[in-house]
Design an enzyme around this catalytic site. Structure first.
Site, mmCIF file in Angstrom:
data_model
loop_
_atom_site.group_PDB
_atom_site.id
_atom_site.type_symbol
_atom_site.label_atom_id
_atom_site.label_comp_id
_atom_site.label_asym_id
_atom_site.label_seq_id
_atom_site.Cartn_x
_atom_site.Cartn_y
_atom_site.Cartn_z
ATOM 1 N N THR A 175 63.325 40.449 71.170
ATOM 2 C CA THR A 175 63.510 39.183 70.464
ATOM 3 C C THR A 175 62.236 38.434 70.790
ATOM 4 O O THR A 175 61.559 38.787 71.743
ATOM 5 C CB THR A 175 64.743 38.415 71.034
ATOM 6 O OG1 THR A 175 65.947 38.990 70.564
ATOM 7 C CG2 THR A 175 64.758 36.949 70.664
ATOM 8 N N ARG A 203 77.335 41.492 62.321
ATOM 9 C CA ARG A 203 77.241 41.031 63.701
ATOM 10 C C ARG A 203 76.243 39.859 63.769
ATOM 11 O O ARG A 203 75.187 39.885 63.145
ATOM 12 C CB ARG A 203 76.775 42.188 64.586
ATOM 13 C CG ARG A 203 76.679 41.842 66.074
ATOM 14 C CD ARG A 203 75.250 41.661 66.498
ATOM 15 N NE ARG A 203 75.116 41.406 67.917
ATOM 16 C CZ ARG A 203 73.981 41.070 68.492
ATOM 17 N NH1 ARG A 203 72.881 40.967 67.776
ATOM 18 N NH2 ARG A 203 73.921 40.829 69.778
ATOM 19 N N VAL A 204 76.601 38.813 64.495
ATOM 20 C CA VAL A 204 75.750 37.620 64.563
ATOM 21 C C VAL A 204 75.085 37.539 65.932
ATOM 22 O O VAL A 204 75.740 37.667 66.961
ATOM 23 C CB VAL A 204 76.576 36.343 64.263
ATOM 24 C CG1 VAL A 204 75.727 35.094 64.436
ATOM 25 C CG2 VAL A 204 77.144 36.406 62.844
ATOM 26 N N SER A 205 73.764 37.340 65.905
ATOM 27 C CA SER A 205 72.962 37.271 67.126
ATOM 28 C C SER A 205 73.081 35.894 67.794
ATOM 29 O O SER A 205 73.362 34.896 67.145
ATOM 30 C CB SER A 205 71.505 37.519 66.735
ATOM 31 O OG SER A 205 70.657 37.151 67.774
ATOM 32 N N ASP A 206 72.806 35.857 69.085
ATOM 33 C CA ASP A 206 72.742 34.578 69.814
ATOM 34 C C ASP A 206 71.549 33.727 69.389
ATOM 35 O O ASP A 206 71.528 32.515 69.623
ATOM 36 C CB ASP A 206 72.613 34.845 71.320
ATOM 37 C CG ASP A 206 71.306 35.579 71.618
ATOM 38 O OD1 ASP A 206 71.208 36.778 71.273
ATOM 39 O OD2 ASP A 206 70.374 34.951 72.136
ATOM 40 N N THR A 224 66.559 35.826 75.532
ATOM 41 C CA THR A 224 66.445 37.186 75.016
ATOM 42 C C THR A 224 67.376 38.073 75.839
ATOM 43 O O THR A 224 67.747 37.721 76.952
ATOM 44 C CB THR A 224 64.989 37.682 75.092
ATOM 45 O OG1 THR A 224 64.952 39.059 74.713
ATOM 46 C CG2 THR A 224 64.392 37.548 76.485
ATOM 47 N N GLY A 225 67.741 39.213 75.269
ATOM 48 C CA GLY A 225 68.666 40.094 75.974
ATOM 49 C C GLY A 225 69.843 40.436 75.079
ATOM 50 O O GLY A 225 69.765 40.283 73.858
ATOM 51 N N ILE A 226 70.926 40.883 75.660
ATOM 52 C CA ILE A 226 72.103 41.233 74.860
ATOM 53 C C ILE A 226 72.761 39.950 74.369
ATOM 54 O O ILE A 226 73.211 39.118 75.170
ATOM 55 C CB ILE A 226 73.100 42.063 75.695
ATOM 56 C CG1 ILE A 226 72.430 43.381 76.128
ATOM 57 C CG2 ILE A 226 74.375 42.342 74.906
ATOM 58 C CD1 ILE A 226 73.301 44.298 76.924
ATOM 59 N N GLY A 227 72.797 39.794 73.054
ATOM 60 C CA GLY A 227 73.284 38.555 72.459
ATOM 61 C C GLY A 227 74.668 38.171 72.942
ATOM 62 O O GLY A 227 74.936 36.998 73.244
HETATM 63 N N1 GLY Z 1 69.277 38.597 71.668
HETATM 64 C C1 GLY Z 1 69.192 39.209 70.411
HETATM 65 C C2 GLY Z 1 70.440 39.822 69.961
HETATM 66 O O1 GLY Z 1 71.216 40.331 70.754
HETATM 67 O O2 GLY Z 1 70.674 39.802 68.785
#
Ligand code: GLY
Length: 313
Positions: A175, A203-206, A224-227
């Site tokens: 990201t 799926r919606v990102s953070d 950044t990272g797992i949304g």
């Molecule tokens: N941080 C980006 C996503 O998981 O979409």
């Protein structure tokens, strides 16, 4: 006031050897130098953030704009957000396709009554504005998807940087993000992403939520990272609100990242505050970030010590 700037190009698995770090460093330094020059020439924080995000979106190495990862159905859907800290105003675009710079749509929506648009609405706006259609697909991301399809999408997400030889394995979380403090002491934050890669349609990102991108007159943060992990921690807003309530930026990072670590999240964040302090934090192996204090340029590429956060002012 001395402008300050911090940017990131994702977080995730370690980059292979020093050569890998050097390649990403060159990309990040080119962006930080050009964007900082804008701030020095009097650009406001919002314009500098838009400019820096565009440069990062245009670099195919990062998972935003050109070089975005593909979703499970082989399509690219991108998300971006911009927050004007001074006005405390958020705008964003969710799962938009066929555009070069999603951050530009987030920027346009700053002045709109409807400030967060998703797929169909965003597409209609692109048509209305006459934004030229652009295919952000790169060969390496296509190959990555073809390989994943052959393995029935066994990886949870795509590589953090679009160069397989640079990452230890295929689990990265790319990201991009930019947070700036301008000469007038105003703050802005911007974040843009192609998502996790290989995700379910819709799926919606953070990144286009205050969980992933937030700013007030006192502080700004991009994540950044797992949304899903970032959303669960509501990380960007959590750090910024702590600063708003009187906590110093490094302590706000330390507390929030420690909480995320305890909850076994995989993420990273960058930020700065109105006093000129710059901070970053991660629970993941690496955070691809670089900063400019006015006196020095530094980065976090080879930062792998036990500390969860770093800061400079
Ligand atoms: N941080 C980006 C996503 O998981 O979409």
């Amino acid at each position: 006031m001395q402008p300050k700037l911090i940017i990131h190009g994702g977080a995730g698995s370690s980059l292979k050897g020093k050569g890998g770090a050097e390649i990403v460093r060159r990309s990040l330094y080119a962006v930080i130098e050009q964007t900082y020059a804008k701030l020095q020439n009097g650009a406001n924080a919002v314009d500098a953030v838009i400019y820096g995000c565009q440069l990062l979106e245009d670099d195919p190495r990062f998972n935003a704009g050109t070089g975005s990862v593909l979703q499970s159905d082989g399509q690219i859907r991108m998300s971006a957000a911009l927050m004007n800290g001074n006005l405390q105003r958020f705008s964003g675009v969710i799962n938009v396709s066929r555009i070069k710079n999603p951050i530009q749509i987030a920027a346009y929506l700053q002045e709109s009554d409807d400030r967060v648009l998703s797929d169909h609405g965003a597409l209609e706006l692109l048509r209305e504005l006459g934004v030229p259609s652009f295919d952000p697909l790169t060969e390496i991301r296509l190959q990555e998807w073809i390989q994943e399809r052959a393995g029935n999408f066994s990886h949870e997400m795509a590589g953090v940087v679009a160069e397989k030889e640079l990452i230890e394995d295929n689990a990265g979380r790319g990201t991009i993000g930019v947070v700036a403090l301008d000469q007038n002491g105003q703050i802005a934050a911007g974040t843009s992403t192609g998502g996790k890669g290989f995700e379910r349609i819709g799926r919606v990102s953070d990144s286009a939520m205050p969980a992933g991108n937030y700013a007030t007159p006192k502080a700004g943060v991009s994540c950044t990272g797992i949304g899903e992990d970032i959303i669960n921690e509501c990380l960007a807003a959590r750090i910024v609100v702590r600063v708003d309530d009187g906590m110093a930026l490094p302590q706000a990072f330390e507390k929030s990242i420690a909480e995320a670590q305890k909850n076994q999240r995989e993420l990273g964040a960058i930020g700065l505050d109105a006093t000129g302090a710059i901070a970053w934090g991660k629970t993941s192996e690496v955070l691809l970030a670089a900063y400019h204090t006015g006196e020095l340029i530094g980065d976090t590429l080879e930062w792998q010590d036990a500390n969860l956060i770093g800061c400079v002012s």
